[in-house]
Design a protein around this motif. Structure first.
Motif, PDB file in Angstrom:
ATOM      1  N   PHE A  92      78.735 145.824  -3.468  1.00 63.67           N
ATOM      2  CA  PHE A  92      78.507 147.244  -3.813  1.00 63.67           C
ATOM      3  C   PHE A  92      79.317 147.560  -5.059  1.00 63.67           C
ATOM      4  CE2 PHE A  92      79.289 151.867  -3.310  1.00 63.67           C
ATOM      5  CZ  PHE A  92      77.975 152.288  -3.324  1.00 63.67           C
ATOM      6  N   LEU A  93      78.622 148.097  -6.101  1.00 63.05           N
ATOM      7  CA  LEU A  93      79.255 148.321  -7.394  1.00 63.05           C
ATOM      8  C   LEU A  93      79.599 149.799  -7.565  1.00 63.05           C
ATOM      9  CD1 LEU A  93      76.946 146.142  -9.704  1.00 63.05           C
ATOM     10  CD2 LEU A  93      79.029 145.472  -8.486  1.00 63.05           C
ATOM     11  N   VAL A  94      80.842 150.037  -7.974  1.00 60.67           N
ATOM     12  CA  VAL A  94      81.317 151.406  -8.277  1.00 60.67           C
ATOM     13  C   VAL A  94      81.763 151.408  -9.738  1.00 60.67           C
ATOM     14  CG1 VAL A  94      82.994 153.204  -7.769  1.00 60.67           C
ATOM     15  CG2 VAL A  94      82.016 151.836  -5.910  1.00 60.67           C
ATOM     16  N   LEU A 102      72.061 142.462 -12.399  1.00 60.05           N
ATOM     17  CA  LEU A 102      72.245 142.915 -11.019  1.00 60.05           C
ATOM     18  C   LEU A 102      71.991 144.414 -10.879  1.00 60.05           C
ATOM     19  CD1 LEU A 102      72.998 141.962  -8.178  1.00 60.05           C
ATOM     20  CD2 LEU A 102      75.385 142.495  -8.691  1.00 60.05           C
ATOM     21  N   ILE A 103      72.497 145.207 -11.828  1.00 62.14           N
ATOM     22  CA  ILE A 103      72.312 146.655 -11.711  1.00 62.14           C
ATOM     23  C   ILE A 103      70.875 147.056 -11.968  1.00 62.14           C
ATOM     24  CG2 ILE A 103      74.721 147.098 -12.351  1.00 62.14           C
ATOM     25  CD1 ILE A 103      73.767 147.951 -15.102  1.00 62.14           C
ATOM     26  N   GLN A 104      70.080 146.104 -12.584  1.00 61.47           N
ATOM     27  CA  GLN A 104      68.663 146.371 -12.758  1.00 61.47           C
ATOM     28  C   GLN A 104      67.906 146.218 -11.438  1.00 61.47           C
ATOM     29  OE1 GLN A 104      67.266 147.427 -15.706  1.00 61.47           O
ATOM     30  NE2 GLN A 104      69.376 147.491 -16.449  1.00 61.47           N
ATOM     31  N   LYS A 105      68.466 145.449 -10.501  1.00 61.53           N
ATOM     32  CA  LYS A 105      67.793 145.159  -9.238  1.00 61.53           C
ATOM     33  C   LYS A 105      68.373 145.972  -8.080  1.00 61.53           C
ATOM     34  CE  LYS A 105      66.846 140.403 -10.655  1.00 61.53           C
ATOM     35  NZ  LYS A 105      67.085 138.977 -10.335  1.00 61.53           N
ATOM     36  N   GLN A 106      69.654 146.289  -8.131  1.00 54.22           N
ATOM     37  CA  GLN A 106      70.304 146.957  -7.006  1.00 54.22           C
ATOM     38  C   GLN A 106      70.923 148.287  -7.472  1.00 54.22           C
ATOM     39  OE1 GLN A 106      73.072 144.316  -5.189  1.00 54.22           O
ATOM     40  NE2 GLN A 106      71.582 142.650  -4.893  1.00 54.22           N
ATOM     41  N   SER A 107      71.064 149.200  -6.483  1.00 52.25           N
ATOM     42  CA  SER A 107      71.661 150.521  -6.773  1.00 52.25           C
ATOM     43  C   SER A 107      73.174 150.412  -6.895  1.00 52.25           C
ATOM     44  CB  SER A 107      71.295 151.516  -5.670  1.00 52.25           C
ATOM     45  OG  SER A 107      71.763 151.049  -4.417  1.00 52.25           O
ATOM     46  N   ALA A 129      77.523 153.239   2.424  1.00 51.23           N
ATOM     47  CA  ALA A 129      77.180 151.913   1.884  1.00 51.23           C
ATOM     48  C   ALA A 129      77.905 150.809   2.635  1.00 51.23           C
ATOM     49  CB  ALA A 129      77.512 151.857   0.402  1.00 51.23           C
ATOM     50  N   ILE A 130      79.161 151.065   3.002  1.00 50.82           N
ATOM     51  CA  ILE A 130      79.925 150.042   3.729  1.00 50.82           C
ATOM     52  C   ILE A 130      79.321 149.817   5.112  1.00 50.82           C
ATOM     53  CG2 ILE A 130      82.162 149.565   4.792  1.00 50.82           C
ATOM     54  CD1 ILE A 130      83.450 150.932   2.380  1.00 50.82           C
ATOM     55  N   HIS A 131      78.845 150.864   5.733  1.00 50.18           N
ATOM     56  CA  HIS A 131      78.274 150.721   7.078  1.00 50.18           C
ATOM     57  C   HIS A 131      76.801 150.314   7.040  1.00 50.18           C
ATOM     58  CE1 HIS A 131      81.634 152.021   9.543  1.00 50.18           C
ATOM     59  NE2 HIS A 131      81.871 153.053   8.693  1.00 50.18           N
ATOM     60  N   ALA A 132      76.165 150.287   5.868  1.00 44.55           N
ATOM     61  CA  ALA A 132      74.732 150.004   5.778  1.00 44.55           C
ATOM     62  C   ALA A 132      74.445 148.585   6.246  1.00 44.55           C
ATOM     63  CB  ALA A 132      74.262 150.195   4.338  1.00 44.55           C
TER      64      ALA A 132
END
Length: 787
Positions: free
Chosen positions: A739-741, A758-763, A784-787
């Motif tokens: 998970f990117l912040v 990666l940011i082109q494929k994932q949120s 996001a952590i619990h997803a």
């Protein structure tokens, strides 16, 4: 006027008369000169015949053979040897040889002579050898044809169409020793061979009248013994036999006059009946050959040869007969009659059909028992039908006096031998290939000097086949299917020739060459014949070919060998060494080319490998560190959510540490009641950083990367990012754990390619840095952590 005209015409008349006379004289002279020219042309034509003349030991030889001559030319009177064979001469003019009193050899064979008479050979009083064979001579041989040849010793009249001998045909031939009348149309009868016709032949030693007796089987004709009785000096007789009518003796009482007859050669038999009294009148025979005959054995047969006490050579050959075989017991009966003779050589061919009979071993052993007390030296037992030897049979044993044993052309598939005294063994034309691939000859410590195994369908020989054969001088392996010759030949110190002609050898193996080198070292005179093998000319076979070149003195006809190139063409003949040297040059160039190509291929593969490593560097590093962690911590990470130690692993740069301590820990652990892994707090001291990172990622449900410029510039931050990415792909079965912040705003060009992809494929989420937005921000991270 009248007188004037008269005076004018008178000289014209005289001129005409003179012209006529002149013309007549010219014609006479021309005809005379033409006659002389014709004579001169004829003489010159004769003198220009392409006959070769040369002297040998002072004696003139004239060779006019193969010149298509139609008549006998004039030749020097001092000619001693005259060769006129293979021409087109049809007749001999009377007194042709009258002036050639020195002639001793005359060869008129292979011409088209049709007739002769008493004057054909006048003047040849010193002639000793006359050849008239293979002409067109027919009818009866005229009386006194050879009356002037009182010194003649050899006369060949064979292969003509003579039908009879006249009473005085051989008058004057009192010194003739050799007469050949074979292959004519001289049927055996008193009419064709009248009594007394051989009487002038007082010195005749050899008479050949074979292949003449072609009358029907119904007559059973034999040669009239009353006619042959005059040849008291005869030593060798060659004739036909047809004893279809049993009451007629084959060799009648007249043969008793032939006291010196020692060799009898019988061939072209329709039926040869062997009875106890067959050779009663020929007791002095030492050599008896019965060839191409259908043998019929009457009574017991034990006495057929028993009266020939001086017999040394016996050949029984039934070839060319439709059903030539005799019974096994009949053969033993015939051979038993030899037990009291002086037999030294016995040849038996085409006589037995052993279908449902004893094996060859048993038959040979029975013959050996019969002949055990004779001085027999050579035994030939060949070309018999359905012969066989079983593995259970006792080995073939022969009398100790035998030195030559021939078992060829018997279709043998197995051979068992115990013949220690035999020096020459012939096993060619059998079917021993399969047997000899797994067995030796079983003749340990024998006296064997020569062995022939040619034409046996041999594709491989047992390595120990010749072990113990220390007297062996010749090995014949021609006409087989050998592709190599890997034999143990350390015993063959006396070997002279190894004949490998007409096999399938393309090259010899290194092991074979090494063994042959040892043979060459121990025996410098040994020869190997590899003629007519499909030797290969290639860089692969070059070591073998070069070995041959270096050892060329051990290869017969070395320069005449030829080899086949890879394109199917053959090397030129008579230059085998040059071919090998040229091949060496080509192969050297090819080696350099191959080395260059190999290095280029290796370099290309190395570059390809390096590209592959670089492209998958993070995957490889992840796998390496994962494996290392498993073997050091002895823990297996499974995908069960209840087994994660941390809810999230926070990956950040040291420059963003305040944000972590003041914001992340407060909101995630304090407010959201999550357990996060912070490297400054939770990494185990003393453990490698890479192991701590891998352990933190694998023991955390998610990996949260705080992206900033300092994060991108940090080696270990990017390491943590890539390891988390590999964890998603290879361990969590594609489930996203990353998970990117974005803590700072960054332009796309500032991002590494892998991060940008990666940011082109994932949120991802950006830090808002305002009070209202912060509340939403931390709630999204928690989700996001619990997803």
């Amino acid at each position: 006027m009248t007188n004037r005209y008269a005076t004018v015409r008178k000289p014209v008349k005289l001129n005409i008369m003179n012209a006529v006379i002149f013309t007549m004289l010219v014609l006479i002279l021309f005809s005379s000169n033409l006659f002389d020219i014709n004579n001169a042309t004829h003489r010159n034509f004769q003198l220009e015949f392409p006959c070769v003349k040369f002297y040998k030991k002072g004696e003139l030889t004239v060779d006019c053979s193969y010149e298509n001559l139609k008549y006998i030319p004039d030749l020097p009177s001092n000619t001693v040897y005259l060769n006129l064979q293979h021409n087109l001469i049809t007749n001999i003019a009377n007194s042709t040889f009258e002036h050639m009193t020195n002639l001793t050899v005359l060869d008129l064979s292979f011409n088209k002579l049709q007739s002769m008479n008493g004057q054909s050979f006048k003047g040849l009083g010193n002639l000793k050898h006359l050849k008239l064979n293979n002409n067109k001579l027919t009818g009866g041989i005229p009386n006194k044809t050879f009356q002037y040849m009182t010194c003649l010793t050899d006369l060949d009249l064979s292969f003509n169409s003579w039908k009879r001998i006249n009473l005085q045909t051989f008058v004057g031939l009192q010194n003739l020793q050799n007469l050949q009348l074979n292959d004519n149309k001289l049927d055996y009868s008193i009419l064709n061979f009248p009594p007394g016709s051989f009487k002038p032949l007082k010195s005749l030693r050899r008479l050949s009248i074979q292949n003449n007796n072609f009358q029907s089987w119904d007559y059973g004709t034999i040669f009239p013994d009353i006619t042959i009785s005059d040849l008291s000096m005869l030593e060798t007789l060659e004739l036909d036999v047809n004893s279809y009518l049993d009451h007629k003796p084959i060799f009648g009482k007249g043969f008793s006059s032939l006291k010196n007859l020692y060799l009898l050669n019988v061939s072209s038999c329709t039926v040869f009946t062997l009875e106890n009294d067959t050779f009663t009148y020929t007791p002095n025979l030492t050599d008896l050959y019965i060839n191409r005959c259908y043998l019929r054995v009457y009574s017991t047969g034990h006495e057929v040869f028993s009266k020939l006490l001086n017999l040394k050579v016996l050949q029984l050959n039934a070839s060319d007969q439709v059903h030539p075989w005799i019974e096994e017991n009949e053969l033993f009966a015939l051979i038993s009659g030899l037990s009291k003779t002086s037999i030294e050589i016995l040849k038996v061919s085409y006589l037995l059909n052993l279908m449902n009979s004893d094996s060859l071993s048993i038959i040979i052993n029975k013959i050996s028992v019969i002949l055990n007390k004779t001085p027999i030296k050579e035994l030939y037992f060949t070309n018999n039908l359905n012969t066989h030897v079983s593995q259970k049979d006792i080995p073939v044993q022969v009398p100790s006096s035998i030195r030559i044993l021939d078992l060829s052309a018997n279709s043998l598939e197995v051979t068992k031998l115990n013949i220690k005294q035999v020096t020459f063994l012939n096993l060619e034309d059998n079917r021993l290939g399969k047997y000899l691939s797994n067995n030796s000859l079983m003749i340990q410590d024998s006296k064997l000097e020569y062995i022939s195994l040619s034409n046996n369908s041999i594709y491989r020989l047992h390595t120990t086949i010749f072990i113990g054969q220390r007297y062996l001088r010749g090995i014949d392996l021609r006409f087989n299917f050998l592709i190599d010759i890997n034999l143990d030949m350390k015993s063959q110190a006396n070997l002279k020739i190894l004949n490998l002609k007409n096999n399938k050898i393309k090259y010899l193996s290194d092991q074979s060459m090494q063994k042959l080198d040892k043979v060459f070292k121990n025996n410098g005179n040994v020869k190997i014949d590899l003629s007519y093998n499909p030797l290969q000319c290639s860089c692969f076979t070059f070591p073998f070919l070069n070995w041959m070149r270096l050892s060329h003195k051990h290869f017969t006809n070395f320069m005449h060998y030829r080899c086949e190139y890879e394109n199917g063409s053959l090397s030129k003949s008579n230059s085998f060494e040059e071919v090998i040297l040229n091949l060496q040059l080509d192969c050297t160039n090819n080696i350099f080319l191959m080395i260059s190509v190999s290095l280029a291929v290796i370099a290309f593969l190395a570059i390809l490998f390096a590209v592959f490593i670089y492209r998958h560097r993070w995957k490889l590093r992840y796998l390496f560190y994962t494996a290392k962690l498993k073997y050091t911590s002895y823990r297996n990470i499974e995908e069960n959510l209840n087994e994660y130690v941390y809810d999230a692993f926070i990956s950040y740069s040291e420059n963003d540490q305040n944000f972590i301590e003041e914001e992340c820990i407060k909101h995630l652990e304090g407010n959201a009641n999550l357990k996060v892994c912070i490297h400054q707090r939770d990494f185990i001291p003393g453990r490698e950083i890479t192991q701590n990172i891998i352990s933190a990622i694998q023991n955390s449900r998610k990996t949260v990367c705080i992206i900033s410029r300092s994060f991108i510039e940090s080696y270990y931050c990017m390491f943590e990012f890539n390891m988390a990415r590999m964890e998603s792909i290879h361990t969590r079965n594609g489930k996203n754990v990353l998970f990117l912040v974005f803590y700072e705003r960054l332009l796309p060009k500032e991002l590494p390619l892998v991060l940008y992809e990666l940011i082109q494929k994932q949120s991802y989420i950006e830090y808002p840095n305002d009070e209202h937005g912060n509340v939403i921000f931390w709630d999204k991270i928690k989700d996001a952590i619990h997803a």
